[in-house]
Enzyme design. Structure first.
Site, PDB file in Angstrom:
ATOM      1  N   LEU A  45      43.392   2.941-108.259  1.00  0.00           N
ATOM      2  CA  LEU A  45      44.561   2.736-107.753  1.00  0.00           C
ATOM      3  C   LEU A  45      45.393   3.944-107.642  1.00  0.00           C
ATOM      4  O   LEU A  45      45.622   4.593-108.805  1.00  0.00           O
ATOM      5  CB  LEU A  45      45.367   1.633-108.523  1.00  0.00           C
ATOM      6  CG  LEU A  45      46.561   1.244-108.124  1.00  0.00           C
ATOM      7  CD1 LEU A  45      46.684   0.566-106.893  1.00  0.00           C
ATOM      8  CD2 LEU A  45      47.071   0.199-109.276  1.00  0.00           C
ATOM      9  N   ASP A  94      62.950  -7.040-108.436  1.00  0.00           N
ATOM     10  CA  ASP A  94      64.627  -7.553-108.641  1.00  0.00           C
ATOM     11  C   ASP A  94      64.639  -8.534-109.495  1.00  0.00           C
ATOM     12  O   ASP A  94      63.718  -9.408-109.611  1.00  0.00           O
ATOM     13  CB  ASP A  94      65.144  -7.748-107.296  1.00  0.00           C
ATOM     14  CG  ASP A  94      66.794  -7.679-107.270  1.00  0.00           C
ATOM     15  OD1 ASP A  94      67.029  -7.104-108.203  1.00  0.00           O
ATOM     16  OD2 ASP A  94      67.030  -8.138-106.355  1.00  0.00           O
ATOM     17  N   GLY A  95      65.733  -8.688-110.172  1.00  0.00           N
ATOM     18  CA  GLY A  95      66.061  -9.972-111.101  1.00  0.00           C
ATOM     19  C   GLY A  95      66.026  -9.844-112.543  1.00  0.00           C
ATOM     20  O   GLY A  95      66.183 -10.727-113.512  1.00  0.00           O
ATOM     21  N   ARG A 142      66.660  -8.804 -98.806  1.00  0.00           N
ATOM     22  CA  ARG A 142      67.109  -7.567 -98.245  1.00  0.00           C
ATOM     23  C   ARG A 142      65.994  -6.343 -98.311  1.00  0.00           C
ATOM     24  O   ARG A 142      64.963  -6.648 -99.200  1.00  0.00           O
ATOM     25  CB  ARG A 142      68.241  -6.977 -98.883  1.00  0.00           C
ATOM     26  CG  ARG A 142      69.500  -7.639 -98.645  1.00  0.00           C
ATOM     27  CD  ARG A 142      70.702  -6.782 -99.404  1.00  0.00           C
ATOM     28  NE  ARG A 142      70.765  -6.846-101.062  1.00  0.00           N
ATOM     29  CZ  ARG A 142      71.090  -7.861-101.613  1.00  0.00           C
ATOM     30  NH1 ARG A 142      71.679  -8.929-100.970  1.00  0.00           N
ATOM     31  NH2 ARG A 142      71.074  -7.967-103.080  1.00  0.00           N
ATOM     32  N   ARG A 158      69.322 -10.772-114.081  1.00  0.00           N
ATOM     33  CA  ARG A 158      69.625 -12.290-114.160  1.00  0.00           C
ATOM     34  C   ARG A 158      68.789 -13.020-115.053  1.00  0.00           C
ATOM     35  O   ARG A 158      69.066 -14.004-115.606  1.00  0.00           O
ATOM     36  CB  ARG A 158      69.557 -12.798-112.752  1.00  0.00           C
ATOM     37  CG  ARG A 158      70.682 -12.612-111.899  1.00  0.00           C
ATOM     38  CD  ARG A 158      70.688 -12.644-110.241  1.00  0.00           C
ATOM     39  NE  ARG A 158      69.841 -11.505-109.928  1.00  0.00           N
ATOM     40  CZ  ARG A 158      69.225 -11.437-108.660  1.00  0.00           C
ATOM     41  NH1 ARG A 158      69.116 -12.576-108.090  1.00  0.00           N
ATOM     42  NH2 ARG A 158      68.604 -10.553-108.043  1.00  0.00           N
ATOM     43  N   TRP A 159      67.316 -12.629-115.048  1.00  0.00           N
ATOM     44  CA  TRP A 159      66.495 -12.983-115.889  1.00  0.00           C
ATOM     45  C   TRP A 159      67.120 -13.120-117.650  1.00  0.00           C
ATOM     46  O   TRP A 159      66.916 -13.939-118.201  1.00  0.00           O
ATOM     47  CB  TRP A 159      65.192 -12.358-115.968  1.00  0.00           C
ATOM     48  CG  TRP A 159      64.060 -12.806-116.520  1.00  0.00           C
ATOM     49  CD1 TRP A 159      63.218 -13.848-116.046  1.00  0.00           C
ATOM     50  CD2 TRP A 159      63.525 -12.590-117.914  1.00  0.00           C
ATOM     51  NE1 TRP A 159      62.119 -13.996-117.238  1.00  0.00           N
ATOM     52  CE2 TRP A 159      62.499 -13.349-118.253  1.00  0.00           C
ATOM     53  CE3 TRP A 159      64.179 -11.652-118.798  1.00  0.00           C
ATOM     54  CZ2 TRP A 159      61.747 -13.297-119.506  1.00  0.00           C
ATOM     55  CZ3 TRP A 159      63.547 -11.758-120.138  1.00  0.00           C
ATOM     56  CH2 TRP A 159      62.492 -12.346-120.661  1.00  0.00           C
ATOM     57  N   ARG A 177      71.261  -7.041-120.395  1.00  0.00           N
ATOM     58  CA  ARG A 177      70.541  -6.739-119.147  1.00  0.00           C
ATOM     59  C   ARG A 177      69.064  -5.920-119.427  1.00  0.00           C
ATOM     60  O   ARG A 177      67.987  -6.104-118.748  1.00  0.00           O
ATOM     61  CB  ARG A 177      71.285  -5.945-118.216  1.00  0.00           C
ATOM     62  CG  ARG A 177      72.436  -6.997-117.542  1.00  0.00           C
ATOM     63  CD  ARG A 177      73.304  -5.949-116.615  1.00  0.00           C
ATOM     64  NE  ARG A 177      72.566  -5.256-115.438  1.00  0.00           N
ATOM     65  CZ  ARG A 177      72.076  -5.822-114.434  1.00  0.00           C
ATOM     66  NH1 ARG A 177      72.393  -6.993-114.119  1.00  0.00           N
ATOM     67  NH2 ARG A 177      71.461  -5.293-113.483  1.00  0.00           N
ATOM     68  N   HIS A 222      65.009  -5.477-118.323  1.00  0.00           N
ATOM     69  CA  HIS A 222      64.094  -4.131-117.906  1.00  0.00           C
ATOM     70  C   HIS A 222      62.933  -4.343-118.712  1.00  0.00           C
ATOM     71  O   HIS A 222      61.589  -3.692-118.206  1.00  0.00           O
ATOM     72  CB  HIS A 222      65.142  -3.057-117.865  1.00  0.00           C
ATOM     73  CG  HIS A 222      66.262  -3.110-117.039  1.00  0.00           C
ATOM     74  ND1 HIS A 222      66.077  -3.498-115.703  1.00  0.00           N
ATOM     75  CD2 HIS A 222      67.639  -2.824-117.213  1.00  0.00           C
ATOM     76  CE1 HIS A 222      67.321  -3.702-115.148  1.00  0.00           C
ATOM     77  NE2 HIS A 222      68.239  -3.132-116.097  1.00  0.00           N
ATOM     78  N   SER A 269      66.690   3.248-107.736  1.00  0.00           N
ATOM     79  CA  SER A 269      67.049   3.773-106.495  1.00  0.00           C
ATOM     80  C   SER A 269      68.155   4.815-106.621  1.00  0.00           C
ATOM     81  O   SER A 269      68.716   4.933-107.522  1.00  0.00           O
ATOM     82  CB  SER A 269      67.699   2.435-105.685  1.00  0.00           C
ATOM     83  OG  SER A 269      68.970   2.183-106.154  1.00  0.00           O
ATOM     84  N   THR A 270      68.601   5.612-105.432  1.00  0.00           N
ATOM     85  CA  THR A 270      69.625   6.385-105.393  1.00  0.00           C
ATOM     86  C   THR A 270      71.006   5.763-105.859  1.00  0.00           C
ATOM     87  O   THR A 270      71.624   6.119-106.451  1.00  0.00           O
ATOM     88  CB  THR A 270      69.888   7.041-104.059  1.00  0.00           C
ATOM     89  OG1 THR A 270      68.442   7.525-103.390  1.00  0.00           O
ATOM     90  CG2 THR A 270      70.712   8.269-104.050  1.00  0.00           C
ATOM     91  N   TRP A 276      72.145   4.916-109.688  1.00  0.00           N
ATOM     92  CA  TRP A 276      72.976   5.900-110.347  1.00  0.00           C
ATOM     93  C   TRP A 276      74.144   5.200-110.404  1.00  0.00           C
ATOM     94  O   TRP A 276      75.232   5.862-111.582  1.00  0.00           O
ATOM     95  CB  TRP A 276      73.030   7.250-109.743  1.00  0.00           C
ATOM     96  CG  TRP A 276      71.705   7.991-109.844  1.00  0.00           C
ATOM     97  CD1 TRP A 276      70.888   8.300-108.764  1.00  0.00           C
ATOM     98  CD2 TRP A 276      70.906   8.421-111.001  1.00  0.00           C
ATOM     99  NE1 TRP A 276      69.891   9.125-108.993  1.00  0.00           N
ATOM    100  CE2 TRP A 276      69.667   9.100-110.265  1.00  0.00           C
ATOM    101  CE3 TRP A 276      71.119   8.696-112.224  1.00  0.00           C
ATOM    102  CZ2 TRP A 276      68.929   9.852-111.310  1.00  0.00           C
ATOM    103  CZ3 TRP A 276      70.269   8.939-113.029  1.00  0.00           C
ATOM    104  CH2 TRP A 276      69.101   9.563-112.714  1.00  0.00           C
TER     105      TRP A 276
END
Ligand code: FPP
Length: 253
Positions: free
Chosen positions: A132, A21-22, A195, A25-26, A34, A38, A66-67, A70
């Site tokens: 991995l 997350d973030g 969360r 904001r970063w 934004r 990413h 995440s769902t 969308w």
């Protein structure tokens, strides 16, 4: 002594799950779009995958889309899908070389066809790897996964393949997208949000949760080692008492 040297290699989690997350904001803090966040987030993905592989971690699950994602502005969704396709295309060879095996959990069919194609290629290319296991959660949400499992169980019950009275934890787990993987022992969320956001709700039942204020694009190997050091200080009781745990070695599965 740096954080890596302090990490106890005998007490590593087998499976780490991360809510990255973030990114937005970063980027905003730097006066950027934004999507720039990413892109920088992908650099962290690469570094954390390498960091986990170097440590000998067996499973790393990344919540990449995440769902609910969308519902973001169409331009951002498109940019994320494009980034995903380009990243997979670019990194698949490297994953193969580094003995990383790729998997996807989530509603695969809801992804754009080009995404499905690139992902399938990378999954096939890395299928024989034994290091991995990198699990990308894409178009994923835990409620979607559990409802999907319930539908499949109901269908098997109707066809006589499954007896409802026989359903237990082990059988339920087999119907989840994560059937092939052990539950994560450590869940990390970056960017100061406390969360779980519909991520692996069933599988995280006994996971240690680690929250950091660091935004995902700044989460690199030193931050991973900090999280591991923090994890190694926890006492995992699985509902037992501290005294019971001290006389029996806690399981890490
Ligand atoms: C959350 O930050 C991040 C995402 C929704 C996307 C994560 C995707 C990547 C790191 C890149 C693609 C990944 C792979 C595996 C190639 P946010 O946008 O919610 O940040 P914010 O809360 O600051 O707005």
């Amino acid at each position: 002594m740096d954080a890596l040297q302090s990490v106890d290699r005998t007490k590593l989690p087998q499976h780490i799950a991360i809510i990255m997350d973030g990114n937005g904001r970063w980027a905003k803090e730097r006066g950027e779009d934004r999507v720039y966040g990413h892109h920088e987030g992908v650099v962290s993905v690469r570094e954390i995958v390498n960091g986990c592989a170097e440590l000998g971690i067996s499973y790393l699950t990344l919540y990449a889309f995440s769902t609910e994602n969308w519902n973001r502005p169409k331009e951002e969704v498109n940019a994320l899908m494009e980034l995903l396709v380009n990243t997979i295309r670019k990194e698949a060879e490297e994953l193969k070389k580094n003995n990383v095996r790729m998997h996807v959990i989530g509603d695969f069919c809801s992804l754009p066809e080009i995404c499905q194609k690139e992902l399938n290629e990378a999954i096939d290319m890395t299928a024989a790897n034994t290091g991995l296991n990198l699990i990308l959660a894409l178009s994923y949400s835990s409620r979607w996964e559990m409802i999907d499992a319930a539908k499949k169980m109901a269908a098997d019950a109707v066809s006589g393949k499954l007896k409802p009275e026989e359903i237990n934890d082990t059988i339920f787990h087999k119907y989840l997208n994560t059937a092939a993987f052990p539950d994560p022992e450590l869940m990390i969320r970056t960017s100061g949000e406390y969360r779980i956001s519909n991520f692996l709700l069933y599988q995280l039942a006994y996971a240690e949760l680690y929250f950091t204020d660091v935004h995902w694009p700044d989460f690199r190997k030193p931050q991973l080692y900090e999280a591991l050091l923090n994890y190694q200080q926890r006492e995992r009781r699985f509902g037992k008492t501290s005294e019971q745990i001290q006389t029996n070695t806690p399981q890490h599965a």
